[in-house]
Design an enzyme around this catalytic site. Structure first.
Site, PDB file in Angstrom:
ATOM      1  N   SER A 177       0.744  -1.128   0.066  1.00 43.22           N
ATOM      2  CA  SER A 177      -0.012  -0.084  -0.054  1.00 43.22           C
ATOM      3  C   SER A 177       0.752   1.335   0.072  1.00 43.22           C
ATOM      4  O   SER A 177       0.320   2.366  -0.388  1.00 43.22           O
ATOM      5  CB  SER A 177      -1.021   0.025   1.287  1.00 43.22           C
ATOM      6  OG  SER A 177      -0.293  -0.038   2.393  1.00 43.22           O
ATOM      7  N   HIS A 205      -5.433  -3.594  -2.218  1.00 42.73           N
ATOM      8  CA  HIS A 205      -5.012  -2.692  -3.462  1.00 42.73           C
ATOM      9  C   HIS A 205      -4.750  -3.298  -4.766  1.00 42.73           C
ATOM     10  O   HIS A 205      -4.382  -2.607  -5.654  1.00 42.73           O
ATOM     11  CB  HIS A 205      -3.898  -1.832  -2.962  1.00 42.73           C
ATOM     12  CG  HIS A 205      -3.851  -1.163  -1.800  1.00 42.73           C
ATOM     13  ND1 HIS A 205      -4.565   0.170  -1.699  1.00 42.73           N
ATOM     14  CD2 HIS A 205      -3.899  -1.300  -0.341  1.00 42.73           C
ATOM     15  CE1 HIS A 205      -4.750   1.020  -0.679  1.00 42.73           C
ATOM     16  NE2 HIS A 205      -4.403  -0.495   0.423  1.00 42.73           N
ATOM     17  N   LYS A 236     -12.244   0.286  -1.810  1.00 43.27           N
ATOM     18  CA  LYS A 236     -11.363   1.076  -2.726  1.00 43.27           C
ATOM     19  C   LYS A 236     -12.001   0.825  -4.108  1.00 43.27           C
ATOM     20  O   LYS A 236     -12.549   1.644  -4.498  1.00 43.27           O
ATOM     21  CB  LYS A 236     -10.012   0.410  -2.330  1.00 43.27           C
ATOM     22  CG  LYS A 236      -9.546   0.445  -0.939  1.00 43.27           C
ATOM     23  CD  LYS A 236      -8.074  -0.182  -0.967  1.00 43.27           C
ATOM     24  CE  LYS A 236      -7.578  -0.019   0.471  1.00 43.27           C
ATOM     25  NZ  LYS A 236      -8.560  -0.424   1.436  1.00 43.27           N
TER      26      LYS A 236
END
Length: 388
Positions: A177, A205, A236
């Site tokens: 990240s 991610h 996300k």
């Protein structure tokens, strides 16, 4: 209170003090703050789905139909068909038998790891893993052994030479990240086979970012079915809120019965669950969004690398710009904000002392003109501050 006040003052002196800033989102990549509009280059909204009409409509409809809250934990009164639908869709997307939703990615990692690792077990964890992984390891009853970032030789040695009377669990971020690089999952799978170890990958991610159709780390290596448990987030690329685990039905049933962060939490609101489900349906139907994200990230990465910035070898939508000093990172971010661009100044303890950086994130919703504007401002200020 005096102790805490002194601690805050020390953080201020060391340029490590954090403040909350209010932003009013206008769309996926623009927000207002204190009467001014900004270009957001700090969010994890990789596909821009927070403002997709189908996602917004799904959230609104679910709230009107099912109410604003779930009213209880999944194991009492808070379970309903939206969860089943989303979990089935997630499992199909990740290529697993089953999936299980948690309230946040943090709670997913803490719940999964603390449940899977008992007192006789050993967890092998990459040194740059997310804080939620670290805390999950701490809360487990297992022993945690840290290996150097993506250092496969060290991991091999540790797997061979660390005494373990129980199970071995290798846990790694898929996309890291703060650095934006990708775990060496192909090597990890080979080492795990030799050591008879379980593999857990944090795809927070990676989902919507890498792999065919954005299906994540295992898919990007062609290793679907060879990772025992994948964790991911709905907050996300999927533009909602929450986390999930994906793996075998046995493991999901085990987590339902053992993961305290699942058992003792009120379930997600229907609107959030419906939004994530709609976002996943949009992503599945429009995989070209992932290609657009990759192209945008490659464009900005090339501009920054050509200017001489150290971007840590990132190959994803996370572009770190290493500046070293915490004060310099804060100053850099503040000067960019004056230019109408929001980026994050990342300092210790999120990254080691001396490794402070800007963490720049790219979205599929950014236009080429916006990325060009951002690159020009970053390069200008970088030269002004002596970073390049």
């Amino acid at each position: 209170m005096e102790f805490y006040q002194h601690a805050l003052e020390q953080a201020e002196r060391e340029h490590l003090y954090r403040r909350l800033v209010d932003y009013i989102p206008r769309d996926a990549v623009h927000a207002d703050s204190e009467g001014r509009q900004y270009l957001m280059m700090a969010a994890n909204n990789y596909l821009g789905l927070t403002h997709h009409p189908a996602v917004q409509q799904a959230a609104a409809s679910a709230s009107l139909t099912f109410g604003t809250g779930s009213g209880g934990s999944r194991l009492t009164t808070g379970n309903h068909l939206l969860y089943r639908q989303l979990e089935n869709k997630l499992a199909a997307f990740k290529g697993t038998e089953a999936a299980l939703i948690f309230n946040t990615g943090y709670m997913a990692n803490v719940g999964i790891i603390s449940s899977l690792a008992g007192k006789d077990d050993v967890i092998f964890s990459d040194e740059l893993n997310h804080a939620s992984i670290i805390d999950g390891c701490r809360l487990s009853r297992g022993r945690t052994v840290i290996y150097g970032h993506s250092n496969m030789n060290q991991l091999a040695d540790l797997l061979t030479n660390t005494a373990c009377s129980g199970r071995r669990l290798i846990v790694t971020d898929g996309v890291f990240s703060m650095d934006g690089d990708i775990a060496r999952l192909d090597d990890i799978v080979q080492l795990a086979r030799k050591a008879d170890a379980l593999i857990m990958v944090d795809d927070a991610h990676a989902t919507g970012v890498i792999g065919p159709g954005g299906r994540g780390t295992a898919a990007s290596f062609g290793l679907e079915g060879q990772v025992h448990i994948t964790m991911g987030t709905l907050s996300k690329s999927l533009g909602a809120e929450g986390g999930y685990a994906a793996g075998s039905q046995v493991l999901m049933d085990y987590l339902i019965n053992k993961a305290r962060s699942f058992i003792f939490s009120t379930a997600l609101a229907p609107a959030t669950t419906a939004a994530a489900l709609a976002a996943l349906q949009v992503l599945s139907g429009q995989p070209d969004m992932v290609d657009r994200l990759k192209a945008n990230a490659a464009y900005l990465r090339t501009k920054l690398n050509q200017a001489g910035f150290d971007t840590c070898g990132s190959t994803t939508a996370i572009l770190p710009v290493i500046v070293g000093d915490a004060y310099l990172a804060v100053e850099f971010a503040q000067l960019l904000k004056k230019e109408g661009i929001v980026v994050s100044a990342i300092r210790q303890p999120t990254v080691p002392a001396g490794a402070s950086r800007l963490r720049i994130t790219v979205s599929a919703a950014h236009s080429l003109a916006e990325l060009t504007k951002a690159s020009q401002a970053i390069c200008t200020i970088g030269r002004q501050l002596g970073v390049i």
